[in-house]
Design a protein around this motif. Structure first.
Motif, mmCIF file in Angstrom:
data_model
loop_
_atom_site.group_PDB
_atom_site.id
_atom_site.type_symbol
_atom_site.label_atom_id
_atom_site.label_comp_id
_atom_site.label_asym_id
_atom_site.label_seq_id
_atom_site.Cartn_x
_atom_site.Cartn_y
_atom_site.Cartn_z
ATOM 1 N N GLY A 1 -9.814 -4.041 7.702
ATOM 2 C CA GLY A 1 -9.035 -3.905 6.437
ATOM 3 C C GLY A 1 -9.384 -4.982 5.474
ATOM 4 O O GLY A 1 -9.965 -6.222 5.953
ATOM 5 N N SER A 2 -8.997 -5.110 4.333
ATOM 6 C CA SER A 2 -9.136 -6.151 3.439
ATOM 7 C C SER A 2 -7.908 -6.926 3.016
ATOM 8 O O SER A 2 -6.713 -6.217 2.625
ATOM 9 N N ASP B 1 1.757 2.913 -2.303
ATOM 10 C CA ASP B 1 0.575 3.099 -1.993
ATOM 11 C C ASP B 1 0.544 3.200 -0.589
ATOM 12 O O ASP B 1 0.487 2.121 0.030
ATOM 13 N N THR C 1 -1.571 -8.349 0.770
ATOM 14 C CA THR C 1 -1.809 -7.017 0.864
ATOM 15 C C THR C 1 -2.853 -6.838 2.113
ATOM 16 O O THR C 1 -3.659 -7.479 2.062
ATOM 17 N N LEU C 2 -2.689 -5.844 2.924
ATOM 18 C CA LEU C 2 -3.759 -5.194 3.680
ATOM 19 C C LEU C 2 -4.117 -4.095 3.130
ATOM 20 O O LEU C 2 -3.449 -3.115 3.444
ATOM 21 N N SER C 3 -5.243 -3.871 2.683
ATOM 22 C CA SER C 3 -5.765 -2.434 2.078
ATOM 23 C C SER C 3 -7.131 -2.138 2.677
ATOM 24 O O SER C 3 -7.507 -2.834 3.391
ATOM 25 N N ARG D 1 2.855 0.776 -6.991
ATOM 26 C CA ARG D 1 2.067 0.022 -6.077
ATOM 27 C C ARG D 1 2.593 -0.055 -4.614
ATOM 28 O O ARG D 1 1.926 0.142 -3.648
ATOM 29 N N ILE E 1 -7.631 0.217 4.870
ATOM 30 C CA ILE E 1 -7.232 0.129 6.361
ATOM 31 C C ILE E 1 -8.085 1.221 6.892
ATOM 32 O O ILE E 1 -7.842 2.280 6.487
ATOM 33 N N GLY F 1 -1.913 3.570 1.350
ATOM 34 C CA GLY F 1 -3.158 2.888 2.080
ATOM 35 C C GLY F 1 -3.099 1.491 2.275
ATOM 36 O O GLY F 1 -4.017 0.786 2.403
ATOM 37 N N ARG F 2 -1.802 1.045 1.960
ATOM 38 C CA ARG F 2 -1.748 -0.584 1.783
ATOM 39 C C ARG F 2 -0.513 -0.921 2.925
ATOM 40 O O ARG F 2 0.553 -0.445 2.798
ATOM 41 N N ARG F 3 -0.656 -2.199 3.484
ATOM 42 C CA ARG F 3 0.620 -2.822 4.182
ATOM 43 C C ARG F 3 0.809 -3.807 3.127
ATOM 44 O O ARG F 3 -0.039 -4.843 2.794
ATOM 45 N N TRP F 4 2.120 -4.182 2.824
ATOM 46 C CA TRP F 4 2.685 -5.158 1.914
ATOM 47 C C TRP F 4 3.293 -6.159 2.733
ATOM 48 O O TRP F 4 4.102 -5.941 3.634
#
Length: 181
Positions: free
Chosen positions: A91-92, A54, A79-81, A51, A83, A56-59
């Motif tokens: 982003g979400s 990935d 998480t910021l996903s 995970r 993006i 595509g995410r910032r943790w």
């Protein structure tokens, strides 16, 4: 309790993967009403390393210690996903905090840090988030952090064994134009 620090999680850190696995396993029952189905592998260091990798995410981790060698005890994660840059620049946000650390403003601080990083590090225009209709605590955190409710998405996510409606929120971070080029 040790001091709390919000920091980026490190994608290739075995210590972060192990600490995150311990946190999700410790909070498995608590998180069940808000989480999709998870395989057993999800609760292992290898599953969390996957995970974290990935791209595509910032943790972000709420860590009870600054000792990166041991990974510390993770008290929460954001998480910021999803993006998307370019003209959308959005982003979400997703987050949770261990209930043992509840009532200390950590979810608010974590949400603010993600929004700060989204704007300052990525130049994002907006951040969105969704909550189950009955997740009033998360709705209060989002509202306190400047998010506005923008609608309701019927049967948005498969959570705890059924398709569940979600309230949708957004926070506009700035109105600057996206960079050219």
């Amino acid at each position: 309790m040790n001091p709390i620090k919000i920091r980026p999680a490190v994608p290739d850190s075995p210590a972060d993967a192990a600490a995150l696995a311990a946190a999700v396993l410790r909070n498995r029952t608590y998180m069940r009403p808000w989480e999709p189905y998870r395989t057993e592998a999800y609760y292992t260091p290898a599953g969390q390393a996957e995970r974290l990798a990935d791209g595509g995410r910032r943790w972000f981790a709420v860590d009870e210690t600054e000792d990166r060698e041991t990974g510390g005890r993770i008290a929460g994660v954001a998480t910021l996903s999803g993006i998307v840059l370019g003209p959308f620049r959005s982003g979400s946000l997703g987050y949770w905090v261990d209930p043992a650390y509840g009532g200390r403003g950590l979810a608010t601080a974590l949400t603010e840090e993600v929004c700060r990083a989204a704007r300052e590090d990525l130049g994002m225009h907006r951040v969105e988030a969704g909550t189950l209709l009955d997740n009033h605590a998360s709705q209060r955190v989002l509202t306190k952090c400047g998010f506005e409710r923008i609608g309701t998405a019927p049967r948005c996510l498969h959570i705890d064994g059924e398709w569940r409606d979600h309230h949708l929120f957004q926070r506009i971070l700035h109105d600057d134009p996206p960079p050219r080029g």
